[in-house]
Design a protein around this motif. Sequence first.
Motif, PDB file in Angstrom:
ATOM      1  N   ASP B  20      95.256   6.127   5.399  1.00 38.20           N
ATOM      2  CA  ASP B  20      93.234   7.091   5.937  1.00 38.20           C
ATOM      3  C   ASP B  20      93.064   7.348   6.340  1.00 38.20           C
ATOM      4  OD1 ASP B  20      91.341   3.865   5.766  1.00 38.20           O
ATOM      5  OD2 ASP B  20      91.402   5.974   6.851  1.00 38.20           O
ATOM      6  N   ASN B  22      91.662   7.511   8.919  1.00 40.04           N
ATOM      7  CA  ASN B  22      91.125   7.230  10.228  1.00 40.04           C
ATOM      8  C   ASN B  22      92.559   6.288  11.051  1.00 40.04           C
ATOM      9  OD1 ASN B  22      89.971   5.648  12.408  1.00 40.04           O
ATOM     10  ND2 ASN B  22      87.800   5.885  11.112  1.00 40.04           N
ATOM     11  N   HIS B  25      91.850   2.680  11.759  1.00 40.95           N
ATOM     12  CA  HIS B  25      92.003   2.267  10.557  1.00 40.95           C
ATOM     13  C   HIS B  25      93.351   1.606  10.653  1.00 40.95           C
ATOM     14  CE1 HIS B  25      87.986   2.857   8.247  1.00 40.95           C
ATOM     15  NE2 HIS B  25      87.908   1.874  10.207  1.00 40.95           N
ATOM     16  N   ASP B  28      95.213  -0.559  12.395  1.00 41.16           N
ATOM     17  CA  ASP B  28      94.387  -2.288  12.510  1.00 41.16           C
ATOM     18  C   ASP B  28      94.904  -2.616  11.528  1.00 41.16           C
ATOM     19  OD1 ASP B  28      92.666  -1.870  14.598  1.00 41.16           O
ATOM     20  OD2 ASP B  28      90.783  -1.006  13.095  1.00 41.16           O
ATOM     21  N   GLY B 117      86.578  -2.491   6.576  1.00 42.28           N
ATOM     22  CA  GLY B 117      87.306  -2.275   7.271  1.00 42.28           C
ATOM     23  C   GLY B 117      89.466  -3.295   7.514  1.00 42.28           C
ATOM     24  N   GLN B 119      90.775  -4.141  10.218  1.00 46.20           N
ATOM     25  CA  GLN B 119      90.541  -5.480  10.759  1.00 46.20           C
ATOM     26  C   GLN B 119      90.204  -6.885  10.201  1.00 46.20           C
ATOM     27  OE1 GLN B 119      88.881  -2.958  10.439  1.00 46.20           O
ATOM     28  NE2 GLN B 119      86.895  -4.211  11.599  1.00 46.20           N
TER      29      GLN B 119
END
Lengths: 282, 282
Positions: B20, B22, B25, B28, B117, B119
């Motif tokens: 990812d 990010n 992310h 998480d 997402g 999480q």
Amino acid sequence: MGASLALALRGKVKSLHGVDVNPQHLQDAAHCFDQLHQELNAESLGTDVIVLATPVRTIQVLLHRMSKYAQDGLIRPGTLILDLGSTKRDITAAMDDLPESLLAVGGHPMCGKETSGPQTADGAIYDRARFVLCATKRSTPETIEFCCQLAEAIGARPLLLDAKFHDASVAAISHVPYLISAGLVGMVMQAVDQDAGGDDVAWKLASTGFKDTSRLAASDVTMMADIVESNREAVFHALDLFGAQIEQLKLMLANSHDLQLRATLEQIRAARKEWEAKYFKK
Amino acid sequence: MGASLALALRGKVKSLHGVDVNPQHLQDAAHCFDQLHQELNAESLGTDVIVLATPVRTIQVLLHRMSKYAQDGLIRPGTLILDLGSTKRDITAAMDDLPESLLAVGGHPMCGKETSGPQTADGAIYDRARFVLCATKRSTPETIEFCCQLAEAIGARPLLLDAKFHDASVAAISHVPYLISAGLVGMVMQAVDQDAGGDDVAWKLASTGFKDTSRLAASDVTMMADIVESNREAVFHALDLFGAQIEQLKLMLANSHDLQLRATLEQIRAARKEWEAKYFKK
């Protein structure tokens, strides 16, 4: 709704009488009432308050009869008539025409269930539910106050509204959602019929999103058709507003106005979330 | 969806790599994968199977890059590419254009959530869910069989479908329900704005029926807009069928064809009940 109301009122009133022409319903409702009657007569009508808990059209027929019963002396002067019907303009108009000796208030507790009939009676359905009350020419401040107390006694939240305004609002948040839900299921039925494969693929793929959006299509048809038929004008207005919203989304999609589409959908999403957080009875 | 898939595959595969751009992310998703990467490079692409779990448009961009990575030797010949995108026509077309050294199958597990997402990753979402698989010019019987086994390994039910047929079906049972739900909320927003009283009455009266019918309007807009934009043609067709259904109901209501209206609504109700009993994953 009537048997549920009786259960919710148990121990809070002197005596509860249940009237139904259907002997099976009377038997199913035996635990909800102190006395059961199969007919409207001096005994079953000799109460302080008469609650009409039938489909809307039957309420209108019954109100017409109440005038005659009052003239014949079967209903005492000063008796209060309250109904639980889902639309209020036609009913309050009929209440306006009752003899001056009677009192009448239009009522709509917002706690429908998909099931109906006294075998599923449940006094708890009124808990925290909105209980709309509409004044009529046969209402006095005291009768309105009494109905508010009745609503509060069963745990509901009374809300005094103009009948026309009530009907426009429920068209938008209840009757049109029902028709949309039915239209969605009808559309998928047609899409499945058009499948070359004949393998019910759309039905197989449908999941929780479809389940929720289509749930109202499984509502009792007699009840819902009666409701939308008694609220045609407001339903058409709300359907037109809905159609314009869909056209607007479609146009943005067709013209690839993606930013505009997303901005509109974000506004809608925020409004839906705000509604659930601020207004929805948990 | 990607992190949830990783959780569902834990202990069933040799090694799980998460990629990812990010960093949040990645953090998480740390509990879902054996190794984490922020870039697509020889290391992160050097797996037997590459699963693309991003919005549809990003999948198309990534597929384009995969061709280049294969030419540059970052992806080994024989690597299988599987995606989890919600529409399949554009994606399988892009897969058809991949270098012949690669294998590719279009995938769509039907287990969306309103949240997204890593999480909220949850391996259990695949349990009993339909997992649509679409063959491409880069599929072999063995790759299809492998993808079926992968779906079964996570408890899902594989369903081999033509991409065009898939897109038409999901337009009817998922994308149009979303737009209807959004149109409904937009309509109530407008109705409330038109209220003379300014007392938010429609919002106050809205209850469980509105809640269910409008739930999809609260979905993630980025995800849903991406989906409907990538399935315009099928969405328009399904919206037209839906509009015709609403017009039909409206006409029966306008012309007081009450028996016909009730018969139609009864058919719809029966179909909805049959769907829930026969096809809906409990």
